[in-house]
Design an enzyme around this catalytic site. Sequence first.
Site, short mmCIF file in Angstrom:
data_model
loop_
_atom_site.label_atom_id
_atom_site.label_comp_id
_atom_site.label_asym_id
_atom_site.label_seq_id
_atom_site.Cartn_x
_atom_site.Cartn_y
_atom_site.Cartn_z
N ASN A 1 -3.52 -8.74 23.75
CA ASN A 1 -2.74 -7.72 23.05
C ASN A 1 -2.89 -7.97 21.55
OD1 ASN A 1 -0.88 -5.96 22.07
ND2 ASN A 1 0.86 -6.75 23.26
N ARG B 1 -5.07 -4.46 25.93
CA ARG B 1 -4.02 -3.47 25.84
C ARG B 1 -4.41 -2.45 24.76
NH1 ARG B 1 1.75 -3.52 22.99
NH2 ARG B 1 2.41 -1.53 23.83
N HIS C 1 4.59 2.51 27.80
CA HIS C 1 5.06 1.55 28.83
C HIS C 1 4.54 1.95 30.21
CE1 HIS C 1 8.91 0.44 26.35
NE2 HIS C 1 7.94 -0.43 26.11
N ARG D 1 14.28 1.16 16.75
CA ARG D 1 13.87 2.57 16.72
C ARG D 1 15.05 3.46 17.08
NH1 ARG D 1 9.16 1.44 20.47
NH2 ARG D 1 7.69 0.37 19.13
N GLU E 1 4.20 -8.37 30.70
CA GLU E 1 3.09 -7.63 30.11
C GLU E 1 1.72 -8.21 30.49
OE1 GLU E 1 3.42 -6.44 26.06
OE2 GLU E 1 1.87 -4.98 26.59
#
Length: 407
Positions: free
Chosen positions: A7, A93, A182, A243, A387
Amino acid sequence: MKILALNCGSSSVKFALVEAGEGAPRILARGHVEPVGSREGAAVCEEPGAPRRLRIVALPDHDHAIRAALEMLVEAEAGIIRTREEIEAVGHRMVHGGDRFREPALITQEVVRVIQDCVPLAPLHNPHNLKGYFACASLLPHAAHVAVFDTAFHQTMPAKAYTYALPQDLCERYRVRRYGFHGASHRWLAERYAELHGRPMGDFKLITCHLGNGCSMCAIEGGRSVDTSMGMTPLEGLVMGTRAGDVDAAAVLRLMQWEGLSIERMDALLNKGSGLYGISGISNDMRTLLEQAARGDGRAELAIEVFCYRIRKYLGAYYAVLDGAHAVIFTGGIGENAPEIRARVCRSLDALGIRLDEQRNRAAIGREMDLSAEGARTRVWVIPTNEETLIARETLRALRAAGRYRP
Ligand code: ADP
């Protein structure tokens, strides 16, 4: 087979070496290298049962960061791998695959071109994801490289779910629509739920809640995403760590006007200065907020209330979208570890057939469990996600589909 899950962000590279094959994927080592773009950075690697290792390294770019990660893996005390060549595949990713990818993809020149084409949709992510791929492709030329997209699973959303009510000529020109993120996590929850019940994924209607720093929900029918709360970017939907989630677009325009904010500053305010942090003024970390709220801090309490209320609204919405649901599934740092949040979200939802068993809810910390009260019509589950194992799992799926993996 040994799969490197990678990632690459703007300033960090997170990696894990995962043994994946017929059984559940197993993490052999994981670590991170940061800050990329500095004269001196840190490479950290951990293997289960061994002390954490740290090296100070020069990190001018992603290429150096990935070299450092590979060196840490080859030097691992447990002798996980002796040479880089033992890494058979790399799962990268990729944040945005636009509307071109419904599945993880074996990376070819054409795939790279399409990912580059999606840079305007994710200017802060795709370029760094690609840098990671280019560096890895030259360091591990023997390995298969797979792009695992955050957006792919949601490509099954119907037009009525992904269309913004804006002039369509502009939307088409700039590819402005809802994409969702996601995806690998929501997909895994549906797969795992079906596996636990010994039935195909297509048999269930599910509402999945990924609650971490980033938060999103998904309505899944017949094993396909039919709606999700994040939109063209990960900003839409639930309240998140920093966020804002859903907000009246006019409020954004007025704030820019009144405060004289540039696009960049407004972007940072919405993505990095809002959410739990913006409301509480204390922290984006749910643990801190729960502690502060328990001590009577009103701002922390309000942040938690708004967070849970938004999730409840989406639960109701997705219940309508699906015309009922077999189960609601929680995952992510908050979803897996915060019984109080799950209790607040599920309180007084008798109309939806949701009732938690208090004891089970309290006991479900970071482990797979059915939390529902006896006889509740809609089941509530915790299914942990991770993940790195998701990336490895999706990589394997792409290799299988391409006939590149045979047990
Ligand atoms: P990311 O989206 O970055 O992968 P995580 O899934 O690790 O993030 O989730 C991070 C969030 O999970 C943080 O808000 C953190 O406070 C929260 N969290 C982790 N453990 C707990 C806990 N025991 N109780 C409440 N919140 C927790």
